[in-house]
Design an enzyme around this catalytic site. Structure first.
Site, PDB file in Angstrom:
ATOM      1  N   TYR A  68     -10.057   8.820  -6.069  1.00 60.06           N
ATOM      2  CA  TYR A  68      -9.659   9.865  -5.122  1.00 60.06           C
ATOM      3  C   TYR A  68     -10.357   9.611  -3.779  1.00 60.06           C
ATOM      4  CZ  TYR A  68      -7.101  12.451  -8.642  1.00 60.06           C
ATOM      5  OH  TYR A  68      -6.163  12.826  -9.570  1.00 60.06           O
ATOM      6  N   ILE A  69      -9.556   9.275  -2.785  1.00 64.49           N
ATOM      7  CA  ILE A  69     -10.041   8.923  -1.444  1.00 64.49           C
ATOM      8  C   ILE A  69      -9.671  10.074  -0.497  1.00 64.49           C
ATOM      9  CG2 ILE A  69      -9.945   7.164   0.386  1.00 64.49           C
ATOM     10  CD1 ILE A  69     -10.904   6.046  -2.348  1.00 64.49           C
ATOM     11  N   LYS A  86       2.331   3.483 -10.965  1.00 64.80           N
ATOM     12  CA  LYS A  86       1.083   2.776 -10.657  1.00 64.80           C
ATOM     13  C   LYS A  86       0.649   1.877 -11.807  1.00 64.80           C
ATOM     14  CE  LYS A  86       0.291   4.287  -6.435  1.00 64.80           C
ATOM     15  NZ  LYS A  86       0.236   3.353  -5.294  1.00 64.80           N
ATOM     16  N   ASP A 119       4.114  15.538  -7.215  1.00 63.81           N
ATOM     17  CA  ASP A 119       3.459  16.018  -8.426  1.00 63.81           C
ATOM     18  C   ASP A 119       4.151  17.250  -9.000  1.00 63.81           C
ATOM     19  OD1 ASP A 119       1.646  14.055  -7.756  1.00 63.81           O
ATOM     20  OD2 ASP A 119      -0.060  15.397  -7.477  1.00 63.81           O
ATOM     21  N   THR A 138       3.462  10.879  -3.414  1.00 65.98           N
ATOM     22  CA  THR A 138       3.338  11.713  -4.613  1.00 65.98           C
ATOM     23  C   THR A 138       4.417  12.788  -4.604  1.00 65.98           C
ATOM     24  OG1 THR A 138       1.760  13.129  -3.463  1.00 65.98           O
ATOM     25  CG2 THR A 138       0.835  11.465  -4.935  1.00 65.98           C
ATOM     26  N   GLN A 169      -2.465  10.998 -15.276  1.00 64.29           N
ATOM     27  CA  GLN A 169      -2.913  12.237 -14.610  1.00 64.29           C
ATOM     28  C   GLN A 169      -1.916  13.349 -14.884  1.00 64.29           C
ATOM     29  OE1 GLN A 169      -5.569  13.436 -12.955  1.00 64.29           O
ATOM     30  NE2 GLN A 169      -4.429  15.352 -12.701  1.00 64.29           N
ATOM     31  N   TYR A 198       4.131   9.237 -10.997  1.00 66.11           N
ATOM     32  CA  TYR A 198       3.162   8.426 -10.228  1.00 66.11           C
ATOM     33  C   TYR A 198       2.356   7.512 -11.160  1.00 66.11           C
ATOM     34  CZ  TYR A 198      -0.549   7.763  -6.655  1.00 66.11           C
ATOM     35  OH  TYR A 198      -1.448   7.247  -5.742  1.00 66.11           O
ATOM     36  N   ASN A 231       0.815  -1.224   0.000  1.00 64.91           N
ATOM     37  CA  ASN A 231       0.000   0.000   0.000  1.00 64.91           C
ATOM     38  C   ASN A 231       0.850   1.277   0.000  1.00 64.91           C
ATOM     39  OD1 ASN A 231      -2.452   1.775   0.832  1.00 64.91           O
ATOM     40  ND2 ASN A 231      -0.969   2.043   2.500  1.00 64.91           N
ATOM     41  N   ALA A 232       2.083   1.205   0.496  1.00 64.23           N
ATOM     42  CA  ALA A 232       2.885   2.423   0.681  1.00 64.23           C
ATOM     43  C   ALA A 232       3.036   3.177  -0.633  1.00 64.23           C
ATOM     44  CB  ALA A 232       4.268   2.058   1.224  1.00 64.23           C
ATOM     45  N   GLY A 233       2.790   4.468  -0.572  1.00 61.53           N
ATOM     46  CA  GLY A 233       2.918   5.261  -1.793  1.00 61.53           C
ATOM     47  C   GLY A 233       3.113   6.726  -1.483  1.00 61.53           C
TER      48      GLY A 233
HETATM   49  N1  CAA Z   1      -5.192  19.333 -17.411  1.00 62.92           N
HETATM   50  C1  CAA Z   1      -4.730  20.322 -18.222  1.00 62.92           C
HETATM   51  N2  CAA Z   1      -4.068  21.381 -17.749  1.00 62.92           N
HETATM   52  C2  CAA Z   1      -3.892  21.463 -16.439  1.00 62.92           C
HETATM   53  C3  CAA Z   1      -4.356  20.482 -15.536  1.00 62.92           C
HETATM   54  C4  CAA Z   1      -5.043  19.402 -16.096  1.00 62.92           C
HETATM   55  N3  CAA Z   1      -5.521  18.410 -15.303  1.00 62.92           N
HETATM   56  N4  CAA Z   1      -4.028  20.835 -14.297  1.00 62.92           N
HETATM   57  C5  CAA Z   1      -3.346  22.012 -14.400  1.00 62.92           C
HETATM   58  N5  CAA Z   1      -3.294  22.381 -15.693  1.00 62.92           N
HETATM   59  C6  CAA Z   1      -2.692  23.592 -16.235  1.00 62.92           C
HETATM   60  C7  CAA Z   1      -3.084  24.827 -15.467  1.00 62.92           C
HETATM   61  O1  CAA Z   1      -4.288  25.339 -15.947  1.00 62.92           O
HETATM   62  C8  CAA Z   1      -1.926  25.741 -15.727  1.00 62.92           C
HETATM   63  O2  CAA Z   1      -2.049  26.280 -17.003  1.00 62.92           O
HETATM   64  P1  CAA Z   1      -1.599  27.787 -17.340  1.00 62.92           P
HETATM   65  O3  CAA Z   1      -0.107  27.800 -17.126  1.00 62.92           O
HETATM   66  O4  CAA Z   1      -1.987  27.988 -18.765  1.00 62.92           O
HETATM   67  O5  CAA Z   1      -2.337  28.640 -16.363  1.00 62.92           O
HETATM   68  C9  CAA Z   1      -0.782  24.743 -15.724  1.00 62.92           C
HETATM   69  O6  CAA Z   1      -1.295  23.479 -16.092  1.00 62.92           O
HETATM   70  C10 CAA Z   1      -0.221  24.545 -14.340  1.00 62.92           C
HETATM   71  O7  CAA Z   1       0.836  25.343 -14.252  1.00 62.92           O
HETATM   72  P2  CAA Z   1       1.397  25.736 -12.817  1.00 62.92           P
HETATM   73  O8  CAA Z   1       2.686  26.451 -13.032  1.00 62.92           O
HETATM   74  O9  CAA Z   1       0.335  26.389 -11.993  1.00 62.92           O
HETATM   75  O10 CAA Z   1       1.677  24.293 -12.202  1.00 62.92           O
HETATM   76  P3  CAA Z   1       2.316  23.985 -10.824  1.00 62.92           P
HETATM   77  O11 CAA Z   1       3.766  23.725 -11.014  1.00 62.92           O
HETATM   78  O12 CAA Z   1       1.930  24.975  -9.794  1.00 62.92           O
HETATM   79  O13 CAA Z   1       1.613  22.590 -10.531  1.00 62.92           O
HETATM   80  C11 CAA Z   1      -0.172  21.089 -10.024  1.00 62.92           C
HETATM   81  C12 CAA Z   1       0.286  22.533 -10.105  1.00 62.92           C
HETATM   82  C13 CAA Z   1       0.895  20.217  -9.336  1.00 62.92           C
HETATM   83  C14 CAA Z   1      -0.420  20.568 -11.412  1.00 62.92           C
HETATM   84  C15 CAA Z   1      -1.459  21.135  -9.196  1.00 62.92           C
HETATM   85  O14 CAA Z   1      -2.460  21.722  -9.986  1.00 62.92           O
HETATM   86  C16 CAA Z   1      -1.945  19.787  -8.743  1.00 62.92           C
HETATM   87  O15 CAA Z   1      -1.550  19.316  -7.690  1.00 62.92           O
HETATM   88  N6  CAA Z   1      -2.836  19.161  -9.504  1.00 62.92           N
HETATM   89  C17 CAA Z   1      -3.446  17.897  -9.122  1.00 62.92           C
HETATM   90  C18 CAA Z   1      -2.646  16.726  -9.581  1.00 62.92           C
HETATM   91  C19 CAA Z   1      -3.331  15.482  -9.069  1.00 62.92           C
HETATM   92  O16 CAA Z   1      -4.479  15.205  -9.378  1.00 62.92           O
HETATM   93  N7  CAA Z   1      -2.614  14.714  -8.251  1.00 62.92           N
HETATM   94  C20 CAA Z   1      -3.209  13.579  -7.632  1.00 62.92           C
HETATM   95  C21 CAA Z   1      -2.836  13.551  -6.197  1.00 62.92           C
HETATM   96  S1  CAA Z   1      -3.779  12.366  -5.261  1.00 62.92           S
HETATM   97  C22 CAA Z   1      -3.184  10.887  -5.720  1.00 62.92           C
HETATM   98  O17 CAA Z   1      -2.263  10.751  -6.469  1.00 62.92           O
HETATM   99  C23 CAA Z   1      -3.884   9.706  -5.130  1.00 62.92           C
HETATM  100  C24 CAA Z   1      -4.448   8.840  -6.168  1.00 62.92           C
HETATM  101  O18 CAA Z   1      -3.916   7.762  -6.447  1.00 62.92           O
HETATM  102  C25 CAA Z   1      -5.704   9.252  -6.837  1.00 62.92           C
END
Ligand code: CAA
Length: 240
Positions: free
Chosen positions: A179-180, A151, A88, A86, A141, A147, A82-84
């Site tokens: 997403y939990i 995965k 990102d 992120t 993602q 990640y 389970n250990a994991g």
């Molecule tokens: N699709 C398309 N574009 C996206 C996007 C997406 N899903 N998410 C962000 N963008 C775009 C933004 O709109 C922004 O565009 P602009 O530059 O034109 O404004 C750009 O990408 C992001 O640029 P930033 O410089 O702001 O990015 P950042 O370095 O600050 O990073 C991020 C931000 C890390 C992407 C943050 O938005 C984030 O954490 N996103 C979520 C990622 C995610 O879902 N992670 C899952 C974690 S939970 C998990 O992993 C458990 C599991 O198993 C489900």
């Protein structure tokens, strides 16, 4: 004698729920953790489940840690990888370190944990390996090249090893949580999290128990014909 289950990352988040659900189901449980001593001590005090500290990214530490668990509790029958973690970042900002850390824990970690246990499970003709993958290993993602790659690799590992374990009474399965509501998901910026929730047909984040119940089922004798499977629990966010 009750079966022994070892849960990596087993003192927090989804892992804590898995450890507790397996204990509730009658297993003797060992919960591994990597860093947070305070959370582990609190978890043991509240649940009576023993915790063991090592990093799953370190093969030798895994072998030594498993040897300690087996000396304390007996041979491990059920392993829950389970250990994991992120780290990102959009790929143009992702560092080599972020890549290596995530691959080291989330992909190499399941090799490091499974390999030392494999021979014993084969000899005893019983084993349950349950790998916690992710929806993001299935669909990819944004900002998770590391990640998602790890995965997805966990799913490939599961399917290959299931073929090898089948004749030795060992099942190997993957669970893909969506997403939990854990610290990991709560670390995603709130606005982004709201956008994610809007794409989940059930309209909410999952609960840790949603995943723990899947583990208890796959660990049970009732699931003996299920191997190489990928069980999806994501509120309908991605249908495979
Ligand atoms: N699709 C398309 N574009 C996206 C996007 C997406 N899903 N998410 C962000 N963008 C775009 C933004 O709109 C922004 O565009 P602009 O530059 O034109 O404004 C750009 O990408 C992001 O640029 P930033 O410089 O702001 O990015 P950042 O370095 O600050 O990073 C991020 C931000 C890390 C992407 C943050 O938005 C984030 O954490 N996103 C979520 C990622 C995610 O879902 N992670 C899952 C974690 S939970 C998990 O992993 C458990 C599991 O198993 C489900």
């Amino acid at each position: 004698m009750s079966r022994v289950a070892l849960v990596t990352g087993g003192s927090r988040g989804i892992g804590a729920a898995i450890s507790m659900a397996l204990k509730e189901a009658g297993y003797t449980v060992a919960a591994n953790y990597a860093g947070n001593d305070e959370a582990a001590a609190k978890f043991t005090a509240e649940t009576g489940i023993k915790t063991y500290k090592w990093s799953v990214a370190d093969y030798d530490a895994c072998a030594a840690g498993i040897a300690q668990v087996e000396a304390d509790l007996g041979p491990v029958d059920v392993l829950v990888n389970n250990a994991g973690i992120t780290r990102d970042a959009p790929f143009h900002k992702m560092t080599r370190e972020q890549w290596d850390q995530v691959i080291g824990t989330n992909l190499n970690g399941i090799f490091n944990m499974t390999h030392p246990l494999w021979t014993g499970m084969r000899e005893r003709k019983f084993g349950r390996i349950i790998n916690i993958s992710s929806i993001n290993g299935q669909k990819g993602q944004f900002a998770q090249a590391n990640y998602s790659a790890a995965k997805a690799g966990d799913i490939g590992f599961t399917k290959a090893l299931a073929q090898e374990g089948a004749r030795a009474g060992i099942t190997v399965n993957a669970i893909c949580p969506g997403y939990i509501a854990t610290e990991m998901v709560m670390a995603v910026p709130e606005k982004v999290r709201e956008q994610i929730i809007a794409t989940i047909p059930v309209g909410r984040l999952g609960e840790t128990g949603d995943i723990a119940r899947c583990v208890v089922f796959l660990a049970s004798d009732d699931a003996g014909f299920i191997t190489g499977a990928t069980l999806t629990a994501n509120g309908g966010q991605y249908m495979t």
